[in-house]
Design a protein around this motif. Structure first.
Motif, mmCIF file in Angstrom:
data_model
loop_
_atom_site.group_PDB
_atom_site.id
_atom_site.type_symbol
_atom_site.label_atom_id
_atom_site.label_comp_id
_atom_site.label_asym_id
_atom_site.label_seq_id
_atom_site.Cartn_x
_atom_site.Cartn_y
_atom_site.Cartn_z
ATOM 1 N N GLN A 136 33.971 -3.072 23.459
ATOM 2 C CA GLN A 136 33.601 -4.394 22.975
ATOM 3 C C GLN A 136 34.664 -4.964 22.049
ATOM 4 O O GLN A 136 35.605 -4.284 21.651
ATOM 5 C CB GLN A 136 32.245 -4.339 22.260
ATOM 6 C CG GLN A 136 32.132 -3.256 21.223
ATOM 7 C CD GLN A 136 30.688 -2.876 20.917
ATOM 8 O OE1 GLN A 136 29.741 -3.267 21.600
ATOM 9 N NE2 GLN A 136 30.500 -2.089 19.870
ATOM 10 N N TYR A 138 35.387 -7.244 18.451
ATOM 11 C CA TYR A 138 34.825 -7.515 17.130
ATOM 12 C C TYR A 138 35.506 -8.751 16.552
ATOM 13 O O TYR A 138 36.728 -8.852 16.570
ATOM 14 C CB TYR A 138 35.041 -6.325 16.199
ATOM 15 C CG TYR A 138 34.467 -5.033 16.741
ATOM 16 C CD1 TYR A 138 33.187 -4.612 16.395
ATOM 17 C CD2 TYR A 138 35.215 -4.234 17.598
ATOM 18 C CE1 TYR A 138 32.657 -3.426 16.893
ATOM 19 C CE2 TYR A 138 34.699 -3.041 18.105
ATOM 20 C CZ TYR A 138 33.420 -2.650 17.754
ATOM 21 O OH TYR A 138 32.908 -1.478 18.257
ATOM 22 N N PHE A 145 29.559 -11.080 8.059
ATOM 23 C CA PHE A 145 29.122 -10.627 9.377
ATOM 24 C C PHE A 145 30.297 -10.428 10.320
ATOM 25 O O PHE A 145 31.279 -11.184 10.295
ATOM 26 C CB PHE A 145 28.144 -11.629 9.993
ATOM 27 C CG PHE A 145 26.782 -11.610 9.361
ATOM 28 C CD1 PHE A 145 25.804 -10.727 9.813
ATOM 29 C CD2 PHE A 145 26.484 -12.456 8.304
ATOM 30 C CE1 PHE A 145 24.546 -10.701 9.219
ATOM 31 C CE2 PHE A 145 25.242 -12.437 7.708
ATOM 32 C CZ PHE A 145 24.267 -11.561 8.172
ATOM 33 N N ARG A 147 30.883 -10.302 14.367
ATOM 34 C CA ARG A 147 30.259 -10.590 15.653
ATOM 35 C C ARG A 147 30.755 -9.586 16.698
ATOM 36 O O ARG A 147 31.946 -9.267 16.746
ATOM 37 C CB ARG A 147 30.601 -11.999 16.118
ATOM 38 C CG ARG A 147 30.301 -13.079 15.102
ATOM 39 C CD ARG A 147 30.614 -14.460 15.663
ATOM 40 N NE ARG A 147 30.598 -15.478 14.619
ATOM 41 C CZ ARG A 147 30.641 -16.780 14.854
ATOM 42 N NH1 ARG A 147 30.708 -17.235 16.104
ATOM 43 N NH2 ARG A 147 30.626 -17.640 13.845
ATOM 44 N N GLU A 156 28.809 -13.803 22.491
ATOM 45 C CA GLU A 156 28.298 -12.983 21.406
ATOM 46 C C GLU A 156 27.090 -12.172 21.862
ATOM 47 O O GLU A 156 26.134 -12.707 22.412
ATOM 48 C CB GLU A 156 27.918 -13.865 20.215
ATOM 49 C CG GLU A 156 27.448 -13.086 19.015
ATOM 50 C CD GLU A 156 27.170 -13.971 17.812
ATOM 51 O OE1 GLU A 156 26.351 -13.558 16.959
ATOM 52 O OE2 GLU A 156 27.755 -15.072 17.717
ATOM 53 N N LEU A 157 27.139 -10.859 21.581
ATOM 54 C CA LEU A 157 26.042 -9.967 21.909
ATOM 55 C C LEU A 157 25.119 -9.743 20.723
ATOM 56 O O LEU A 157 23.902 -9.712 20.865
ATOM 57 C CB LEU A 157 26.595 -8.618 22.389
ATOM 58 C CG LEU A 157 27.503 -8.651 23.626
ATOM 59 C CD1 LEU A 157 28.060 -7.263 23.896
ATOM 60 C CD2 LEU A 157 26.737 -9.171 24.838
ATOM 61 N N ARG A 158 25.706 -9.566 19.556
ATOM 62 C CA ARG A 158 24.932 -9.322 18.337
ATOM 63 C C ARG A 158 25.884 -9.418 17.152
ATOM 64 O O ARG A 158 27.079 -9.654 17.315
ATOM 65 C CB ARG A 158 24.272 -7.945 18.375
ATOM 66 C CG ARG A 158 25.232 -6.789 18.429
ATOM 67 C CD ARG A 158 24.512 -5.466 18.634
ATOM 68 N NE ARG A 158 25.434 -4.333 18.601
ATOM 69 C CZ ARG A 158 26.194 -3.959 19.616
ATOM 70 N NH1 ARG A 158 26.151 -4.634 20.756
ATOM 71 N NH2 ARG A 158 27.004 -2.915 19.501
ATOM 72 N N ARG A 159 25.344 -9.200 15.945
ATOM 73 C CA ARG A 159 26.147 -9.196 14.727
ATOM 74 C C ARG A 159 25.764 -8.008 13.862
ATOM 75 O O ARG A 159 24.627 -7.548 13.894
ATOM 76 C CB ARG A 159 25.940 -10.498 13.933
ATOM 77 C CG ARG A 159 26.339 -11.750 14.673
ATOM 78 C CD ARG A 159 26.269 -12.984 13.778
ATOM 79 N NE ARG A 159 26.585 -14.190 14.534
ATOM 80 C CZ ARG A 159 26.861 -15.371 13.996
ATOM 81 N NH1 ARG A 159 26.874 -15.507 12.674
ATOM 82 N NH2 ARG A 159 27.135 -16.407 14.759
ATOM 83 N N ILE A 160 26.726 -7.533 13.090
ATOM 84 C CA ILE A 160 26.447 -6.547 12.058
ATOM 85 C C ILE A 160 26.882 -7.145 10.724
ATOM 86 O O ILE A 160 27.820 -7.938 10.664
ATOM 87 C CB ILE A 160 27.186 -5.213 12.301
ATOM 88 C CG1 ILE A 160 28.717 -5.426 12.380
ATOM 89 C CG2 ILE A 160 26.674 -4.521 13.539
ATOM 90 C CD1 ILE A 160 29.512 -4.137 12.400
ATOM 91 N N GLN A 161 26.167 -6.800 9.663
ATOM 92 C CA GLN A 161 26.557 -7.267 8.336
ATOM 93 C C GLN A 161 27.278 -6.153 7.603
ATOM 94 O O GLN A 161 26.803 -5.011 7.561
ATOM 95 C CB GLN A 161 25.355 -7.729 7.526
ATOM 96 C CG GLN A 161 25.753 -8.384 6.206
ATOM 97 C CD GLN A 161 24.593 -9.026 5.481
ATOM 98 O OE1 GLN A 161 23.482 -8.498 5.499
ATOM 99 N NE2 GLN A 161 24.821 -10.173 4.859
#
Length: 258
Positions: A136, A138, A145, A147, A156-161
């Motif tokens: 993937q 980033y 965040f 993505r 965009e699949l998701r996000r991390i903080q």
């Protein structure tokens, strides 16, 4: 990224550096080598492939994708971005180079060998940094965040903080994948944070204060800050530079709080 929120960035830098003493590993550095760098290059993205540095530069009217000889700093291949966009981060994905723009909400996909533009894609918000692994992509946007994008479509699949001791860490800029960790410049500071890409937790802080003091940068431009991380996985070399800096540094990390 042009200069903004400098007070916030400096306060964040102090918080991270002091907190890292007790909470997470803190690293200093030893300079192994230094190499020439085009001082007109407003470095936004940086990565290493096949003996060369690949770099994207910013500022409207002078944004570009470059292939650079490490030893000489000579630009051996170049593709200019449209004059009305502000180039940002970049990363290799397969045989392509993917590059962002700051506020234009458009990404560019170039052939890595020819630098021919293959296609573009859209995204919402700002584009800052990019990194990738085999699964993937980033993307940072200046917030806390990251993505997660799908290779190929760059949807965009998701996000991390990204958090340190439970607190969000913003101003994340240029990204690089290093041995399974995301390294991220904290904009406006001399710090790089090491991030677990699965959880977003900061696993370490790299303090590069003194690497190239402002008086040695050859410019009074306040935007000439640390930005640019490249990893040579084959020879295990870590390179860093800054916007408008005259040098690229090969550094070795040294634990400071053990």
């Amino acid at each position: 990224m042009p200069r903004r929120l400098a007070t916030f960035a400096l306060a964040l830098a102090c918080t991270l550096a002091s907190a890292a003493q007790a909470a997470v590993p803190l690293y200093g550095f030893v300079v192994k080598n230094s190499y020439p760098h085009d001082q007109k290059a407003f470095t936004q993205g940086l990565f290493f492939r096949d003996g060369h540095l690949f770099e994207t530069t910013g500022r409207a009217g002078s944004s570009s994708l470059r292939k650079v000889e490490l030893g000489s700093g000579k630009v051996v291949q170049k593709a200019d971005l449209p004059a009305d966009v502000f180039g940002e981060g970049s990363t290799p994905v397969g045989g392509d180079i993917v590059a962002l723009t700051w506020t234009s909400q458009v990404g560019y996909v170039f052939d890595m060998k020819t630098f021919k533009l293959k296609h573009t894609f859209k995204y919402a918000g700002e584009g800052w940094g990019l990194a990738s692994d085999r699964r993937q992509v980033y993307m940072s946007d200046g917030s806390s965040f990251i993505r997660i994008l799908a290779p190929g479509s760059y949807q965009e699949l998701r996000r991390i903080q990204v958090t340190h001791e439970g607190r969000p860490i913003g101003q994340l800029n240029e990204l690089e994948m290093v041995d399974g960790e995301l390294f991220a410049n904290v904009w406006g500071s001399d710090l790089i944070v090491r991030i677990d890409p699965a959880s977003g937790k900061v696993k370490g802080v790299i303090d590069l204060e003194g690497l190239l003091p402002p008086v040695q940068r050859g410019t009074a431009d306040p935007d000439a800050v640390l930005n640019g991380i490249a990893w040579d996985a084959k020879r295990r070399r870590l390179f860093v530079t800054g916007k408008l800096w005259p040098k690229v540094f090969e550094i070795e990390l040294v634990p400071k709080n053990r």
